[in-house]
Design an enzyme around this catalytic site. Sequence first.
Site, PDB file in Angstrom:
ATOM      1  N   GLY A   1       0.830  -1.204   0.000  1.00 12.63           N
ATOM      2  CA  GLY A   1       0.000   0.000   0.000  1.00 12.63           C
ATOM      3  C   GLY A   1       0.863   1.253   0.000  1.00 12.63           C
ATOM      4  O   GLY A   1       0.526   2.267  -0.628  1.00 12.63           O
TER       5      GLY A   1
ATOM      6  N   TYR B   1      -3.960   7.129   7.378  1.00 14.94           N
ATOM      7  CA  TYR B   1      -2.729   6.347   7.218  1.00 14.94           C
ATOM      8  C   TYR B   1      -2.666   5.868   5.775  1.00 14.94           C
ATOM      9  O   TYR B   1      -3.483   5.051   5.354  1.00 14.94           O
ATOM     10  CB  TYR B   1      -2.693   5.144   8.169  1.00 14.94           C
ATOM     11  CG  TYR B   1      -1.345   4.448   8.101  1.00 14.94           C
ATOM     12  CD1 TYR B   1      -0.274   4.904   8.862  1.00 14.94           C
ATOM     13  CD2 TYR B   1      -1.128   3.369   7.237  1.00 14.94           C
ATOM     14  CE1 TYR B   1       0.976   4.287   8.772  1.00 14.94           C
ATOM     15  CE2 TYR B   1       0.118   2.761   7.147  1.00 14.94           C
ATOM     16  CZ  TYR B   1       1.162   3.225   7.913  1.00 14.94           C
ATOM     17  OH  TYR B   1       2.399   2.628   7.826  1.00 14.94           O
TER      18      TYR B   1
ATOM     19  N   ASP C   1      -8.322   5.265  -1.069  1.00 10.41           N
ATOM     20  CA  ASP C   1      -7.378   4.269  -0.542  1.00 10.41           C
ATOM     21  C   ASP C   1      -8.174   3.100   0.033  1.00 10.41           C
ATOM     22  O   ASP C   1      -8.694   3.173   1.138  1.00 10.41           O
ATOM     23  CB  ASP C   1      -6.497   4.929   0.528  1.00 10.41           C
ATOM     24  CG  ASP C   1      -5.436   3.989   1.071  1.00 10.41           C
ATOM     25  OD1 ASP C   1      -5.581   2.765   0.896  1.00 10.41           O
ATOM     26  OD2 ASP C   1      -4.476   4.486   1.691  1.00 10.41           O
ATOM     27  N   GLU C   2      -8.251   2.037  -0.766  1.00  7.02           N
ATOM     28  CA  GLU C   2      -9.016   0.842  -0.369  1.00  7.02           C
ATOM     29  C   GLU C   2      -8.100  -0.222   0.229  1.00  7.02           C
ATOM     30  O   GLU C   2      -8.493  -1.391   0.341  1.00  7.02           O
ATOM     31  CB  GLU C   2      -9.723   0.253  -1.608  1.00  7.02           C
ATOM     32  CG  GLU C   2     -10.855   1.103  -2.156  1.00  7.02           C
ATOM     33  CD  GLU C   2     -12.214   0.743  -1.541  1.00  7.02           C
ATOM     34  OE1 GLU C   2     -12.410  -0.396  -1.098  1.00  7.02           O
ATOM     35  OE2 GLU C   2     -13.087   1.637  -1.509  1.00  7.02           O
ATOM     36  N   VAL C   3      -6.878   0.167   0.589  1.00  3.34           N
ATOM     37  CA  VAL C   3      -5.874  -0.828   0.960  1.00  3.34           C
ATOM     38  C   VAL C   3      -6.364  -1.765   2.066  1.00  3.34           C
ATOM     39  O   VAL C   3      -6.245  -2.977   1.951  1.00  3.34           O
ATOM     40  CB  VAL C   3      -4.534  -0.157   1.337  1.00  3.34           C
ATOM     41  CG1 VAL C   3      -3.576  -1.152   1.961  1.00  3.34           C
ATOM     42  CG2 VAL C   3      -3.904   0.478   0.099  1.00  3.34           C
ATOM     43  N   LYS C   4      -6.939  -1.213   3.120  1.00  4.05           N
ATOM     44  CA  LYS C   4      -7.354  -2.118   4.203  1.00  4.05           C
ATOM     45  C   LYS C   4      -8.798  -2.583   4.075  1.00  4.05           C
ATOM     46  O   LYS C   4      -9.105  -3.727   4.372  1.00  4.05           O
ATOM     47  CB  LYS C   4      -7.152  -1.473   5.580  1.00  4.05           C
ATOM     48  CG  LYS C   4      -7.272  -2.508   6.698  1.00  4.05           C
ATOM     49  CD  LYS C   4      -7.187  -1.914   8.090  1.00  4.05           C
ATOM     50  CE  LYS C   4      -5.763  -1.657   8.512  1.00  4.05           C
ATOM     51  NZ  LYS C   4      -5.703  -0.943   9.804  1.00  4.05           N
TER      52      LYS C   4
ATOM     53  N   THR D   1      11.596  -3.669 -10.139  1.00  2.00           N
ATOM     54  CA  THR D   1      11.896  -4.839 -10.969  1.00  2.00           C
ATOM     55  C   THR D   1      10.830  -5.932 -10.902  1.00  2.00           C
ATOM     56  O   THR D   1      10.351  -6.390 -11.924  1.00  2.00           O
ATOM     57  CB  THR D   1      13.259  -5.435 -10.562  1.00  2.00           C
ATOM     58  OG1 THR D   1      14.216  -4.389 -10.656  1.00  2.00           O
ATOM     59  CG2 THR D   1      13.650  -6.595 -11.471  1.00  2.00           C
TER      60      THR D   1
HETATM   61  C1  PLP Z   1      -1.781  -0.538   5.603  1.00  2.00           C
HETATM   62  C2  PLP Z   1      -2.271   0.603   4.816  1.00  2.00           C
HETATM   63  C3  PLP Z   1      -1.441   1.232   3.875  1.00  2.00           C
HETATM   64  C4  PLP Z   1      -0.011   0.821   3.673  1.00  2.00           C
HETATM   65  O1  PLP Z   1       0.102  -0.502   3.232  1.00  2.00           O
HETATM   66  P1  PLP Z   1       1.478  -1.298   3.468  1.00  2.00           P
HETATM   67  O2  PLP Z   1       1.216  -2.630   2.868  1.00  2.00           O
HETATM   68  O3  PLP Z   1       1.697  -1.356   4.943  1.00  2.00           O
HETATM   69  O4  PLP Z   1       2.543  -0.562   2.777  1.00  2.00           O
HETATM   70  C5  PLP Z   1      -1.972   2.258   3.127  1.00  2.00           C
HETATM   71  N1  PLP Z   1      -3.245   2.666   3.301  1.00  2.00           N
HETATM   72  C6  PLP Z   1      -4.059   2.086   4.202  1.00  2.00           C
HETATM   73  C7  PLP Z   1      -5.466   2.574   4.326  1.00  2.00           C
HETATM   74  C8  PLP Z   1      -3.601   1.052   5.003  1.00  2.00           C
HETATM   75  O5  PLP Z   1      -4.404   0.500   5.920  1.00  2.00           O
END
Ligand code: PLP
Length: 439
Positions: free
Chosen positions: A110, A137, A239-242, A296
């Site tokens: 993320g 975050y 930001d849909e990461v979590k 890479t």
């Molecule tokens: C965890 C997170 C990130 C960062 O992801 P990493 O895999 O730790 O680099 C970015 N955005 C959100 C909303 C997160 O919860």
Amino acid sequence: MTDDLMARDRRTIADIERLRFFPATAVGGEGSYVIEEGGRRVLDFSASWGAACLGYGHPALAEAVSEAVRNMGAVSLASCAVGNAVGLAEDLLARLPDDRDRRVWFGHAGSDANDAVVRLLEAATPRRGILSFVGAYHGGSAASMSVSGHSSQAHAPARAGLTRLPYPDPYRPQFSPDLVAGALADLDRRLESELRPDEIAAVFIEPIQSDGGLIVPPAGFLKGLEERCRAHGILIVVDEVKVGMGRTGLFHAFEAEGLSPDIVVYGKGLGGGLPISAVVGPAELMNLQPAFAIMTAAGNPVCAAAGRAVLRTIEEEDLMAGANLKGEHLLSGLARLAQRHALIGHVRGRGLTCGVELVRDPVSKEPASSETAKVAFRAHQLGLIFYYVGMESNVLELTPPLTISEEEIDEGLAILDQALEDVATGRVSDEDIAAYAGW
Ligand SMILES: *Cc1c(COP(=O)(O)O)cnc(C)c1O
């Protein structure tokens, strides 16, 4: 027994133990359980911060990854069209709710994905401003940190031109009497006075603010934010990461309000525990410069195969519908605990993305930070893993594997019940948690 691995960890791994929550080890996993050194099975209500969205050792993931390793032809998208990466890009593009012309960029985390977006915006537009949120975050690399707003990152400077808006919190409303109207009026006021909207490139938003405290925004806020961004040509980066990848019961958490973001960032659950992230954005932006942010092995066939297996399994096992049903089960169980435990100030969530905010007093809502650390510590002793989040470190974050069963949810709720009881009756001391700063 656990001392062995913990001791070796201390001798070899750069100091991260202080950031942890309790003395956990992991030598294996099975379904919703982590297997610790010595063989103890611990139920995981975090799924490694949501990354292990299919739990541990899911056959679909194991087979896809082994097959990809055995058949590996080339690892680098930078020099060839990698079958699994193109396949995963197609899968992701098909998931977007509109039919804009988009391209996919792959990274490992993320953090690098949000980093790439920040740098892309910097290169693509003369607008220097960025909006994000207090408590946000977006990662632990330079540019992703520079648009974040979490207390754990107070050491990292905000980028020039960053404005952090309040993330509307229904439990601790920053505006009254109407939180949404107040938050949007505050934004309007800023756009008319201190900010120059035509100099703002984008807004970064988490559709549920997770590390900031698992805050579910009140209905209407995201849509109102979108309208204002559209009016001023401000790009929307979600930001849909979590919370993405089906965890809220919808594939994207932003779909709850029918948003149409310009850029979507994926990570964590995308690889089911393997490192892969993705950015999906408008073709004209993503095609800006060929050597923009190459790494890479980004888009390598193994991690891409993991991503494809995750997406396929979400479909085949109907995990989004499952997240809705099991999420309701979890939330109603938490609501029952809230009636019995004075420490619980608020229970919230959507699907299998839940937060439990602990307070010392229901009226003053004083954050129960040390109690929160003790509850997580005690729960681990009793056989349940979860971590906590929030600017005051007082919100239990529950993001179990999407494959968890209702029986396992009940087992976890019973342990949480006991842990809350044990903390309230003073069975966990300050010394017990002194070594663990947590988040
Ligand atoms: C965890 C997170 C990130 C960062 O992801 P990493 O895999 O730790 O680099 C970015 N955005 C959100 C909303 C997160 O919860």
